[in-house]
Design an enzyme around this catalytic site. Structure first.
Site, mmCIF file in Angstrom:
data_model
loop_
_atom_site.group_PDB
_atom_site.id
_atom_site.type_symbol
_atom_site.label_atom_id
_atom_site.label_comp_id
_atom_site.label_asym_id
_atom_site.label_seq_id
_atom_site.Cartn_x
_atom_site.Cartn_y
_atom_site.Cartn_z
ATOM 1 N N ASP A 81 8.270 -8.827 -15.414
ATOM 2 C CA ASP A 81 7.937 -10.298 -14.830
ATOM 3 C C ASP A 81 7.974 -10.114 -13.446
ATOM 4 O OD1 ASP A 81 7.693 -13.105 -14.665
ATOM 5 O OD2 ASP A 81 9.873 -13.224 -14.931
ATOM 6 N N HIS A 82 7.236 -10.668 -12.687
ATOM 7 C CA HIS A 82 7.030 -10.686 -11.174
ATOM 8 C C HIS A 82 7.339 -9.498 -10.481
ATOM 9 C CE1 HIS A 82 6.959 -15.024 -10.246
ATOM 10 N NE2 HIS A 82 7.684 -15.376 -11.218
ATOM 11 N N HIS A 183 10.510 -22.921 -10.526
ATOM 12 C CA HIS A 183 11.499 -21.861 -10.857
ATOM 13 C C HIS A 183 12.813 -22.489 -10.661
ATOM 14 C CE1 HIS A 183 8.242 -18.542 -10.098
ATOM 15 N NE2 HIS A 183 8.527 -18.385 -11.239
ATOM 16 N N GLY A 184 13.741 -21.902 -11.905
ATOM 17 C CA GLY A 184 15.181 -22.497 -11.844
ATOM 18 C C GLY A 184 15.449 -23.454 -12.406
ATOM 19 N N GLY A 212 8.403 -21.146 -14.776
ATOM 20 C CA GLY A 212 9.603 -22.336 -14.745
ATOM 21 C C GLY A 212 9.615 -23.080 -15.948
ATOM 22 N N SER A 214 12.193 -23.832 -17.460
ATOM 23 C CA SER A 214 13.308 -24.437 -17.932
ATOM 24 C C SER A 214 13.347 -25.837 -17.442
ATOM 25 C CB SER A 214 14.765 -23.489 -17.384
ATOM 26 O OG SER A 214 14.347 -22.238 -17.851
ATOM 27 N N VAL A 234 10.784 -18.497 -19.861
ATOM 28 C CA VAL A 234 11.986 -19.311 -19.720
ATOM 29 C C VAL A 234 12.948 -18.071 -19.275
ATOM 30 C CG1 VAL A 234 13.762 -20.359 -21.351
ATOM 31 C CG2 VAL A 234 11.098 -20.690 -21.890
ATOM 32 N N ALA A 235 13.599 -18.509 -18.224
ATOM 33 C CA ALA A 235 14.656 -17.597 -17.781
ATOM 34 C C ALA A 235 16.052 -18.568 -17.559
ATOM 35 C CB ALA A 235 14.537 -17.231 -16.519
ATOM 36 N N THR A 236 15.936 -19.599 -17.158
ATOM 37 C CA THR A 236 17.365 -20.283 -16.420
ATOM 38 C C THR A 236 17.863 -20.884 -17.842
ATOM 39 O OG1 THR A 236 16.086 -20.807 -14.489
ATOM 40 C CG2 THR A 236 18.258 -21.991 -14.932
HETATM 41 ZN ZN LIG Z 1 8.098 -16.870 -12.489
#
Ligand SMILES: [Zn+2]
Length: 286
Positions: A81-82, A183-184, A212, A214, A234-236
């Protein structure tokens, strides 16, 4: 089993659902994510972003991702990712990732096309798929730390004509777009520009990616997956789920057990991933 990124996204694109791409920073995250996908019979993408390498080194995470993907009873893709440079994408491919994202969205258009094309040429030689980004996905400033830009102004949205040229000239397999997503952790639920998404989808014919994931509203998620978004990051939400679970556990016990905490981290990850699989309608697809 391992599935190619392109194959996973094309099935989602054709059948109007999205594959969840979950940023996994630990063994507990990977175990929880795979358990969720297996229980709901969903394809899934395990991913790691370059900004996460300092605390989750890619060389250590790669074998965990790849062995877990091979053993899983559902299709799993392993994705960078990124990636911020050609070199990082090459490193991920050497370590066995079967898809990479090159993020040139902070560069002028011509430079973004140049670096994304170079990554596509290199990746295709190894049968690896590529995601790139056009437009600026903003950052809420809450810690994911990979975007800049202010998503509330229209000039950071992905331009429809530019998207067509970008896709044609780079040969990418999936395009991450900016339609008001951030993001975040959101302070307020963002409103996505679904009209712009539809215009980009109608102008092109490849799976689109929403970063982004989340905190987007359920209504916006549904509008996205029914209009060409085939992968949602989905990260945060996973990090928040674990932090809340740990806070609750540590608040109730005088002698906490690390092993117990590990189990709770796996379970908290699983719950967050299951919730998103159901939202993205990728359950019962395999
Ligand atoms: Zn991203």
């Amino acid at each position: 089993m391992i599935i190619s990124f392109k194959e996973a996204l094309q099935d989602a694109y054709r059948n109007k659902y999205a594959v969840g791409a979950f940023n996994c920073l630990s063994l507990e995250n990977v175990m929880g994510a795979i358990q969720a996908a297996e229980e709901l019979r969903s394809p899934i993408i395990l991913q790691l972003a370059e900004v996460q390498f300092p605390y989750s080194p890619i060389a250590l995470m790669a074998p965990i991702f790849i062995e877990s993907a091979k053993k899983a009873t559902v299709p799993v893709a392993v994705h960078l990712d990124h990636g911020q440079s050609f070199e990082t994408c090459a490193k991920a491919i050497r370590l066995g990732f079967n898809s990479v994202m090159i993020d040139g969205s902070g560069l002028p258009l011509e430079e973004n096309i140049r670096v994304s094309s170079a990554v596509v040429r290199m990746a295709k030689a190894f049968d690896v798929d590529v995601e790139a980004e056009l437009g600026k996905v903003g950052d809420t400033g809450s810690g994911e730390g990979e975007g800049t830009g202010n998503a509330s102004t229209a000039d950071v949205f992905t331009d429809v004509e530019e998207s067509a040229r970008f896709i044609r000239q780079t040969g990418i397999d999936a395009l991450a777009i900016a339609i008001g997503n951030l993001h975040g952790k959101y302070i307020a639920t963002p409103r996505l520009n679904i009209q712009r998404l539809i215009e980009i989808k109608d102008r092109n014919n490849i799976p689109l990616v929403l970063h982004g994931g989340s905190g987007t509203s359920e209504e916006d998620f549904k509008a996205c997956i029914h209009n060409g978004i085939s992968k949602i990051n989905v990260a945060t939400a996973i990090q928040l789920g674990i932090a809340e679970e740990m806070q609750a556990y540590l608040g109730t016990i005088s002698k906490p057990s690390y092993i117990e905490m590990k189990y709770k981290m796996v379970e908290a990850t699983k719950q967050v991933v299951m919730k998103h699989i159901l939202l993205f309608e990728s359950n019962n697809r395999v």
